[in-house]
Scaffold this active site. Sequence first.
Site, PDB file in Angstrom:
ATOM      1  N   ASN A  17     -59.619 -58.500 -59.170  1.00  0.00           N
ATOM      2  CA  ASN A  17     -60.644 -58.953 -58.224  1.00  0.00           C
ATOM      3  C   ASN A  17     -59.969 -59.265 -56.888  1.00  0.00           C
ATOM      4  O   ASN A  17     -58.749 -59.151 -56.764  1.00  0.00           O
ATOM      5  CB  ASN A  17     -61.408 -60.150 -58.795  1.00  0.00           C
ATOM      6  CG  ASN A  17     -60.513 -61.336 -59.030  1.00  0.00           C
ATOM      7  OD1 ASN A  17     -60.012 -61.943 -58.096  1.00  0.00           O
ATOM      8  ND2 ASN A  17     -60.267 -61.653 -60.299  1.00  0.00           N
ATOM      9  N   ARG A  18     -60.742 -59.662 -55.913  1.00  0.00           N
ATOM     10  CA  ARG A  18     -60.228 -59.750 -54.541  1.00  0.00           C
ATOM     11  C   ARG A  18     -59.601 -61.099 -54.191  1.00  0.00           C
ATOM     12  O   ARG A  18     -59.250 -61.337 -53.035  1.00  0.00           O
ATOM     13  CB  ARG A  18     -61.357 -59.416 -53.557  1.00  0.00           C
ATOM     14  CG  ARG A  18     -61.754 -57.940 -53.636  1.00  0.00           C
ATOM     15  CD  ARG A  18     -62.894 -57.639 -52.692  1.00  0.00           C
ATOM     16  NE  ARG A  18     -62.628 -58.144 -51.351  1.00  0.00           N
ATOM     17  CZ  ARG A  18     -63.558 -58.459 -50.468  1.00  0.00           C
ATOM     18  NH1 ARG A  18     -64.828 -58.337 -50.799  1.00  0.00           N
ATOM     19  NH2 ARG A  18     -63.234 -58.907 -49.287  1.00  0.00           N
TER      20      ARG A  18
END
Length: 222
Positions: A17-18
């Site tokens: 994920n970011r």
Amino acid sequence: TAGGTREPVCPVRFLGNRSSGKQGHALAAEASSRGAQVVCVTTEPALAPDRLGVKVVAVETAAQMATKVLERSGDVDIVLMAAAVADFRPVQVADHKIKKDSGISEIRLEPTVDILAELGRTRLPGQVLVGFAAETGELRQNAAAKLQAKGVDLIVANDVSLPEVGFEHDTNAVVLLGADGGLTEVPLCAKREVARVVIDKALNIHQTNFDTSAQISNGDDK
Ligand code: CTP
């Protein structure tokens, strides 16, 4: 905790994920600057605060983060669970690179441990649990649901669809929702400033827990 977990698919690929780890690391730096002994369990150890008083524990997956957090949770006064932990991981991890010529792969997923919910179930008397919620709308409703579901004292929620907020940015804008019903809005500011507000709140809750248990042991509640 800080960063986003990476769940391996094969030796060269992962589901991730970011999250950059910046908010979690700002919390670690702020807590340490106030004299706390900090253990920072992070997926981004190279970017963690490099200072005395911060012990950096490097992890990659949700399972590793769960082990490192849960094995220490009996020794900590305040848990700040800022990491973006994967909710699912591949059931099988290939031991070789998955090749394009084999066609489109299907990746079957299974749930990971919800670390914060587990902390909520096993918490020590007086311990403060702070969760985070990365949302793209209905911030307060989602934060309230997580507060309840995970049994924590405080949820720090941000809307990561807004400009300059959350993932990868140096700035954030959050809403703090307390189990006591308290609501605090922190408009766009540096992540270190968000860390100051969150730690102030967590310390307040810790002090209240301490005062309440002192009253009970003195019999003042009768
Ligand atoms: N969390 C955790 N373990 C997980 C998933 C999340 O400890 N397996 C923690 C996060 O560190 C965060 C809080 O739970 O403090 C909320 O995480 P978030 O990803 O916003 O919510 P989820 O519970 O995963 O729910 P959803 O993805 O449906 O929003």
